[in-house]
Design an enzyme around this catalytic site. Structure first.
Site, PDB file in Angstrom:
ATOM      1  N   ASP A  29       4.763  -6.823   8.183  1.00 41.61           N
ATOM      2  CA  ASP A  29       4.433  -5.400   8.204  1.00 41.61           C
ATOM      3  C   ASP A  29       4.637  -4.833   9.600  1.00 41.61           C
ATOM      4  OD1 ASP A  29       3.254  -2.860   7.989  1.00 41.61           O
ATOM      5  OD2 ASP A  29       1.629  -3.592   6.728  1.00 41.61           O
ATOM      6  N   HIS A  50       5.379  -3.774   4.690  1.00 40.27           N
ATOM      7  CA  HIS A  50       4.225  -2.927   4.397  1.00 40.27           C
ATOM      8  C   HIS A  50       3.992  -2.686   2.904  1.00 40.27           C
ATOM      9  CE1 HIS A  50       1.226  -0.023   5.832  1.00 40.27           C
ATOM     10  NE2 HIS A  50       1.619   0.786   4.855  1.00 40.27           N
TER      11      HIS A  50
END
Length: 108
Positions: free
Chosen positions: A66, A91
């Site tokens: 992420d 993400h």
């Protein structure tokens, strides 16, 4: 700090793919760009009134790739969860690895 009820924030479109969707297929990246929406700034300053993880079993999914929420911060957030799963994903793992996320949910 107090904000106007109309104050908003959002993802800069030119940063969307590299920050949040780098591990998604190009067609998913394009579809996601079409769905960007601004959010109220007020959500960033409101205290949490109730948190279900305090009463029900919880699992935190850490996304190790992420670029929007660094994994080191996710690991801090995850300390309150009953269990932690780490996935080699960006993400939005529900977009980049939907079958993996589905299987995780079904296993809970």
């Amino acid at each position: 700090m107090r904000y106007s009820a109309s104050a908003t924030f959002g993802v800069r479109p030119e940063l969307l793919v590299d920050t949040f969707l780098q591990d998604c297929a190009p067609e998913v990246q394009a579809q996601a760009a079409d769905h960007l929406a601004r959010q109220s700034v007020q959500v960033t300053g409101q205290p949490v009134g109730a948190a279900a993880w305090q009463q029900v079993p919880s699992t935190y999914l850490i996304c190790a790739q992420d670029r929007g929420t660094p994994p080191r911060l996710q690991r801090e957030f995850a300390r309150r969860a009953g269990s932690v799963v780490e996935l080699d994903a960006g993400h939005h793992p529900f977009l980049s690895q939907p079958a993996v996320v589905r299987d995780l949910l079904l296993s809970l």
